[in-house]
Every structure is written in C-alpha cells, then in structure tokens.
Design a protein around this motif. Structure first.
Motif, mmCIF file in Angstrom:
data_model
loop_
_atom_site.group_PDB
_atom_site.id
_atom_site.type_symbol
_atom_site.label_atom_id
_atom_site.label_comp_id
_atom_site.label_asym_id
_atom_site.label_seq_id
_atom_site.Cartn_x
_atom_site.Cartn_y
_atom_site.Cartn_z
ATOM 1 N N TYR A 25 0.821 -1.210 0.000
ATOM 2 C CA TYR A 25 0.000 0.000 0.000
ATOM 3 C C TYR A 25 0.861 1.269 0.000
ATOM 4 C CZ TYR A 25 -3.494 -3.372 1.584
ATOM 5 O OH TYR A 25 -4.323 -4.455 1.699
ATOM 6 N N PRO A 26 1.761 1.437 -0.954
ATOM 7 C CA PRO A 26 2.631 2.621 -0.944
ATOM 8 C C PRO A 26 1.852 3.935 -1.065
ATOM 9 C CG PRO A 26 2.898 1.386 -2.985
ATOM 10 C CD PRO A 26 2.034 0.559 -2.086
ATOM 11 N N GLU A 27 0.661 3.889 -1.612
ATOM 12 C CA GLU A 27 -0.155 5.094 -1.746
ATOM 13 C C GLU A 27 -0.681 5.601 -0.401
ATOM 14 O OE1 GLU A 27 -3.002 1.647 -1.954
ATOM 15 O OE2 GLU A 27 -1.043 2.060 -2.824
ATOM 16 N N LYS A 28 -0.605 4.770 0.628
ATOM 17 C CA LYS A 28 -1.097 5.158 1.958
ATOM 18 C C LYS A 28 0.040 5.556 2.901
ATOM 19 C CE LYS A 28 -5.263 2.484 1.497
ATOM 20 N NZ LYS A 28 -6.271 1.711 2.138
ATOM 21 N N LYS A 29 1.228 5.721 2.340
ATOM 22 C CA LYS A 29 2.417 6.060 3.132
ATOM 23 C C LYS A 29 2.241 7.372 3.894
ATOM 24 C CE LYS A 29 6.597 4.286 1.664
ATOM 25 N NZ LYS A 29 7.759 4.218 0.817
ATOM 26 N N GLU A 30 1.638 8.350 3.251
ATOM 27 C CA GLU A 30 1.465 9.668 3.869
ATOM 28 C C GLU A 30 0.529 9.596 5.084
ATOM 29 O OE1 GLU A 30 2.815 13.287 4.304
ATOM 30 O OE2 GLU A 30 3.425 12.036 2.626
ATOM 31 N N ALA A 48 -5.590 2.045 14.536
ATOM 32 C CA ALA A 48 -5.558 3.131 13.550
ATOM 33 C C ALA A 48 -4.936 2.665 12.231
ATOM 34 C CB ALA A 48 -4.785 4.321 14.112
ATOM 35 N N CYS A 49 -3.862 1.877 12.317
ATOM 36 C CA CYS A 49 -3.236 1.346 11.097
ATOM 37 C C CYS A 49 -4.181 0.430 10.350
ATOM 38 C CB CYS A 49 -1.953 0.594 11.443
ATOM 39 S SG CYS A 49 -0.592 1.671 11.902
ATOM 40 N N ASN A 50 -4.905 -0.391 11.078
ATOM 41 C CA ASN A 50 -5.876 -1.273 10.437
ATOM 42 C C ASN A 50 -6.946 -0.469 9.709
ATOM 43 O OD1 ASN A 50 -4.953 -3.865 10.870
ATOM 44 N ND2 ASN A 50 -5.860 -3.989 12.896
ATOM 45 N N ILE A 52 -6.580 2.513 8.445
ATOM 46 C CA ILE A 52 -5.968 3.130 7.271
ATOM 47 C C ILE A 52 -5.860 2.117 6.134
ATOM 48 C CG2 ILE A 52 -3.789 4.027 6.346
ATOM 49 C CD1 ILE A 52 -3.361 5.376 9.103
ATOM 50 N N LEU A 53 -5.403 0.924 6.457
ATOM 51 C CA LEU A 53 -5.139 -0.067 5.412
ATOM 52 C C LEU A 53 -6.379 -0.806 4.939
ATOM 53 C CD1 LEU A 53 -1.827 -1.656 6.697
ATOM 54 C CD2 LEU A 53 -2.131 0.117 4.978
ATOM 55 N N PHE A 54 -7.215 -1.186 5.851
ATOM 56 C CA PHE A 54 -8.328 -2.066 5.510
ATOM 57 C C PHE A 54 -9.652 -1.353 5.741
ATOM 58 C CE2 PHE A 54 -4.855 -4.587 7.470
ATOM 59 C CZ PHE A 54 -4.362 -5.138 6.306
ATOM 60 N N THR A 55 -9.947 -0.368 4.907
ATOM 61 C CA THR A 55 -11.143 0.440 5.099
ATOM 62 C C THR A 55 -12.413 -0.272 4.656
ATOM 63 O OG1 THR A 55 -10.736 1.497 2.974
ATOM 64 C CG2 THR A 55 -9.959 2.648 4.941
ATOM 65 N N LYS A 56 -12.315 -1.188 3.724
ATOM 66 C CA LYS A 56 -13.508 -1.866 3.216
ATOM 67 C C LYS A 56 -13.523 -3.312 3.693
ATOM 68 C CE LYS A 56 -13.845 1.014 -0.831
ATOM 69 N NZ LYS A 56 -13.803 1.133 -2.256
#
Length: 113
Positions: A25-30, A48-50, A52-56
């Motif tokens: 998920y390099p697009e979520k680095k920011e 919080a990381c979960n 960000i990464l797994f929204t759906k």
C-alpha cells in the motif's frame, strides 16, 4: 520480529505495518507517517493502522476481528481517559471505538474510573 514490552514479548507492529505499507500500500504512506513517527506503538495505533489499510471490510470479517481484539491496561485507561476528556457516555464511547457498551461498563467497574 518481536520486541520486549513491560516484560512481555509482543510483535513489532511498527515494522510489520511499515513493511506492509511499503510493499502493498505505498499510496497510503502519507497517512501512516504520523503513526510511524511515534516512539512506542500502542494497541490504539494498531487499530488506527488497520483502519488506514483495511477500510472496506465485509460484515463477517469485521465481526470476527472484533471478537479477537485484546486491550492492555494502558490502552483501556487511554480509552477511559478519552471518555472523560470528550465527555462521552458509555454508548458514545463504545460507538467511537467499536466496542460493546457492556465492555465499557466492565472496564469502568474493574478500573474504578
């Protein structure tokens, strides 16, 4: 990779999520940058990381994950402190952190907050 925390061996979540973001998920680095800059990674940071990464997530996956969450004393106290600071009732706090009202009530009883 594991690290020692309060005499217990816990996964190095910072490294795990850093690797996951770099590889998949390099697009979520920011979005991850503010969390990764912290010295200590708490259970709330993992949540919080979960998010960000797994929204759906589908409902079954969400329910399964909720049943298998664990909270250490420090995290529970932070959640209960959040309730005081933001003047939430148990229902509002439970919705915010995706907990059950019974869990919040039990924590308040056990930690006498």
């Amino acid at each position: 990779m594991n690290i020692k925390h309060d005499g217990k061996t816990v996964p190095d979540y910072k490294k795990i999520y850093g690797d996951l973001i770099n590889e998949k998920y390099p697009e979520k680095k920011e979005e991850y940058k503010s969390i990764s800059s912290k010295q200590n990674f708490s259970i709330l940071d993992v949540i919080a990381c979960n998010e960000i990464l797994f929204t759906k997530e589908d409902k079954n996956t969400f329910n399964f994950n909720q049943k298998h969450r664990t909270y250490d004393r420090q995290t529970i106290l932070k959640i209960l402190d959040y309730q005081k600071k933001h003047r939430c009732n148990n229902s509002q706090l439970a919705r915010h952190f995706k907990l059950s009202r019974n869990t919040v009530a039990k924590w308040k009883r056990n930690f006498q907050v």
